[in-house]
Motif scaffolding. Structure first.
Motif, PDB file in Angstrom:
ATOM      1  N   ASP A 446       0.806  -1.077   0.110  1.00  0.00           N
ATOM      2  CA  ASP A 446       0.064  -0.018  -0.064  1.00  0.00           C
ATOM      3  C   ASP A 446       0.792   1.198  -0.220  1.00  0.00           C
ATOM      4  O   ASP A 446       0.534   2.322  -0.782  1.00  0.00           O
ATOM      5  N   ASN A 447       2.149   1.214   0.595  1.00  0.00           N
ATOM      6  CA  ASN A 447       3.101   2.407   0.592  1.00  0.00           C
ATOM      7  C   ASN A 447       3.380   2.702  -0.793  1.00  0.00           C
ATOM      8  O   ASN A 447       3.550   3.810  -1.236  1.00  0.00           O
ATOM      9  N   ILE A 448       3.860   1.710  -1.425  1.00  0.00           N
ATOM     10  CA  ILE A 448       4.042   1.549  -2.856  1.00  0.00           C
ATOM     11  C   ILE A 448       3.129   2.262  -3.655  1.00  0.00           C
ATOM     12  O   ILE A 448       3.433   3.253  -4.361  1.00  0.00           O
ATOM     13  N   ILE A 449       1.755   1.865  -3.400  1.00  0.00           N
ATOM     14  CA  ILE A 449       0.872   2.573  -4.385  1.00  0.00           C
ATOM     15  C   ILE A 449       0.785   3.822  -4.034  1.00  0.00           C
ATOM     16  O   ILE A 449       0.344   4.773  -4.810  1.00  0.00           O
ATOM     17  N   ARG A 450       0.681   4.151  -2.766  1.00  0.00           N
ATOM     18  CA  ARG A 450       0.501   5.376  -2.280  1.00  0.00           C
ATOM     19  C   ARG A 450       1.430   6.399  -2.816  1.00  0.00           C
ATOM     20  O   ARG A 450       1.293   7.523  -3.239  1.00  0.00           O
ATOM     21  N   LEU A 451       2.806   6.131  -2.725  1.00  0.00           N
ATOM     22  CA  LEU A 451       3.934   6.862  -3.330  1.00  0.00           C
ATOM     23  C   LEU A 451       3.676   7.325  -4.580  1.00  0.00           C
ATOM     24  O   LEU A 451       3.785   8.408  -4.916  1.00  0.00           O
ATOM     25  N   LEU A 452       3.299   6.240  -5.511  1.00  0.00           N
ATOM     26  CA  LEU A 452       3.527   6.600  -6.986  1.00  0.00           C
ATOM     27  C   LEU A 452       2.331   7.386  -7.385  1.00  0.00           C
ATOM     28  O   LEU A 452       2.133   8.048  -8.169  1.00  0.00           O
ATOM     29  N   SER A 453       1.093   6.995  -6.577  1.00  0.00           N
ATOM     30  CA  SER A 453      -0.083   7.797  -6.694  1.00  0.00           C
ATOM     31  C   SER A 453       0.126   9.319  -6.566  1.00  0.00           C
ATOM     32  O   SER A 453      -0.319  10.181  -7.115  1.00  0.00           O
ATOM     33  N   SER A 454       0.897   9.496  -5.244  1.00  0.00           N
ATOM     34  CA  SER A 454       1.047  10.821  -5.012  1.00  0.00           C
ATOM     35  C   SER A 454       1.980  11.581  -5.914  1.00  0.00           C
ATOM     36  O   SER A 454       1.780  13.049  -6.248  1.00  0.00           O
ATOM     37  N   VAL A 455       3.113  10.863  -6.716  1.00  0.00           N
ATOM     38  CA  VAL A 455       3.830  11.555  -7.699  1.00  0.00           C
ATOM     39  C   VAL A 455       2.975  11.744  -8.582  1.00  0.00           C
ATOM     40  O   VAL A 455       3.177  13.102  -9.148  1.00  0.00           O
TER      41      VAL A 455
END
Length: 635
Positions: A446-455
């Motif tokens: 979920d952190n991977i998804i959150r990070l790339l989504s925020s970028v």
């Protein structure tokens, strides 16, 4: 008794500092108002409480300064020590810890990390200076200045260009070399003295400028410049550069502009005369066949009229000059000859030299607005196209032709530059082909998804106004596939196809939470790529007359500084316990931090003994219900 002094005698002493800020803002709406007795504002504990509340949750508040302290442990007793030192005149700023952060061009930018006490004092200074120079009742700053100001930002600067720069022929793309690092302290203090007559207050600002820094544990003195990373530095830079803004307005814009209206082109006048003649013939036409023939000629003339330039491109009797600045980046648009743009550039360089700043030769250019692109705040800007263009629009129920793009500003997202940045960050190769980001392999799904989504959201939000918004679909493609490839590499899935089957498109995961409904974390994915040139995102920060009143109510009453310990209820020696932001509950989050994460809090008040016990991992086991009983979770 002065107007400011009378506030100290007003009822409701708990908010005297905030009330005096409001009074300062009203007084400084008058141009040229000179302020005295400011130093006594440094005795007001409510200002320090508001300052702490404003910075307590910002990124970096847990980054240690040169004294290795963070905001963890901040308390009312520390505020009282600051006030005592202010009254005695013994307060001193400590040296900041200097670090170097990478820039997009491969170079580094020095950044000073101040101690937590210094940050709070700097925020109080910033609030007072903002009340004086950027009063919500009437700002002293130019309307063309957008950097580091309430309810302004990069998008308001770009919006000004979009709305008011039509017809510009030349763009002077300016940059001040090492602006923050080269502001002369004596010149800055003399600028401040024009509006501030309290030398004790100015002395605090002087100490903030001269406190120096530690670089690789080596003490360095600050003899020039406003330290980057300092809370008070941006507004000091704006105060100093405001004289440049008014120079451009009074000595360049007001001096060079002339003419009421640009002269129509010879070809446009010819067609207009022909149209007028045909309309007169139409009014006298006898039979239907003659009327139809005249209407056919009128339609042809209108089409021809839309295909030519309406105005003379080089009308020497009509000149317009535009100006916009964000921090040390600025642009001047010239609707006139190139020689005038050259003269303006040289005059700006001379003025900056007079205040001991230098125009960056390598970053300052004169661009032909029609054929070249200027770069401003990461956006490619040009004016219209080489040939006039028109479109069909509805006007009073009729569809008519309208000239739309001949001299209209075009703003483009630098997609290739964005792809280059994504390559540097490990999301794609040099050709822009997505790849797995090995630096994120150890992160939870979920952190991977959150990070790339925020970028992705960051780029799409910033360039929401771009005329080439659809081209950002390439950025989305890179980040979605990089996310999938990272997840596939993390779980050793054999192919991207299998990863998409497992995580979906866009990627998502479901988190099971103890005693709570499951949470779905999905990557953002844009589906509407239509260009919206006026879609600027402008977010206020609560500043303004209503915002100052809010400081006196919600911010002050919500503060937990000086309240009771959430574990034992003790009211003496209470400190604020800080933790870094926790995105989710996980196995690594234990003890008191787990409890704070469950109620989404990053700061809670603890007495000194329990604060020590929490850091030692031996707190006495207060439960979530106890926190709610004390009203903390609702605060």
């Amino acid at each position: 008794m002065t107007e400011v002094e009378s506030q100290d005698a007003a009822p409701g002493g708990a908010h005297k500092g905030i009330k005096r800020l409001d009074t300062l803002s009203k007084l400084n709406a008058k141009p040229g108002w000179v302020n005295d007795d400011l130093y006594r504002l440094m005795y007001r504990d409510d200002l320090y409480i508001v300052a702490y509340e404003r910075i307590k949750s910002k990124p970096g508040n847990m980054t240690p300064g040169a004294d290795r302290e963070t905001l963890d442990g901040f308390s009312m007793s520390r505020i009282q020590r600051i006030i005592k030192e202010m009254k005695e005149g013994t307060f001193e700023f400590t040296r900041a810890r200097r670090v170097h952060i990478p820039k997009s061009n491969g170079k580094t930018r020095p950044l000073g990390i101040a101690s937590p006490t210094d940050k709070v004092v700097q925020e109080v200074l910033r609030m007072i200076l903002e009340a004086i120079y950027d009063s919500p009742y009437g700002s002293s700053f130019s309307e063309h200045s957008h950097g580091f100001r309430p309810k302004r930002g990069t998008h308001t600067a770009l919006k000004e260009v979009r709305a008011h720069w039509s017809g510009v022929s030349w763009i002077v793309e300016g940059d001040i070399k090492g602006c923050f690092d080269n502001i002369d302290h004596d010149n800055l203090m003399n600028t401040l003295r024009k509006r501030i007559s309290d030398e004790r207050f100015l002395g605090v600002i002087w100490k903030a400028l001269r406190c120096g820094y530690l670089e690789f544990q080596t003490p360095r003195n600050s003899i020039i410049g406003t330290p980057q990373g300092s809370i008070v530095s941006p507004i000091l830079a704006n105060i100093f550069l405001d004289q440049f803004d008014w120079f451009v307005q009074r000595e360049i814009v007001d001096q060079y502009q002339k003419g009421e209206k640009r002269r129509a082109s010879k070809e446009y006048r010819r067609i207009s005369s022909a149209l007028l003649w045909q309309r007169k013939l139409l009014a006298k036409a006898g039979d239907e066949a003659e009327r139809l023939e005249i209407l056919r000629r009128i339609r042809g003339l209108k089409t021809e009229q839309l295909s030519v330039n309406a105005y003379e491109r080089h009308d020497t009797e009509f000149v317009r000059v535009k100006f916009v600045r964000y921090a040390d980046d600025w642009m001047i648009g010239v609707n006139g000859p190139k020689a005038l743009a050259e003269e303006i550039k040289n005059r700006c360089a001379d003025f900056l030299s007079s205040i001991k700043l230098t125009l960056s030769v390598e970053k300052t250019h004169i661009r032909h607005a029609k054929t070249e692109e200027a770069i401003f705040l990461g956006t490619r800007i040009k004016i219209g196209s080489e040939s006039p263009r028109f479109s069909k629009v509805e006007h009073h129920g009729n569809v008519v032709g309208k000239r739309t793009a001949g001299w209209t500003p075009k703003m483009l997202a630098p997609v290739l530059e964005i792809i280059r940045r994504l390559h540097n960050q490990g999301f794609c190769d040099a050709n822009g082909f997505p790849k797995r980001n090995t630096a994120l392999i150890a992160e939870d799904d979920d952190n991977i998804i959150r990070l790339l989504s925020s970028v992705l959201r960051g780029y799409l939000n910033y360039y929401s106004f771009a005329d080439n918004y659809a081209e950002l679909s390439r950025v989305q493609y890179v980040l979605v596939f990089s996310c999938i490839k990272t997840l596939a590499g993390k779980h050793r899935l054999e192919s991207v196809r299998k990863a998409f089957r497992k995580y979906g498109n866009p990627p998502r995961v479901v988190i099971q939470r103890e005693g709570k409904p499951s949470l779905t974390v999905a990557m953002f994915k844009e589906t509407d790529w239509k260009a919206r040139p006026t879609r600027f995102l402008i977010n206020g920060d609560g500043s303004g007359p209503d915002g100052i009143i809010a400081l006196r109510t919600s911010r002050r009453t919500r503060s937990k500084l000086g309240t009771w310990c959430v574990i034992c209820g003790e009211t003496e020696g209470v400190e604020m316990h800080h933790i870094r932001h926790i995105r989710k509950m996980g196995a690594k989050v234990k003890g008191f931090a787990r409890l704070m994460a469950s109620i989404n809090r990053k700061q809670v008040p603890l007495c000194r003994p329990h604060h020590v016990a929490v850091h030692a991992g031996t707190y006495d086991g207060i439960g979530l219900n106890d926190l709610f009983d004390k009203g903390l979770a609702k605060a």
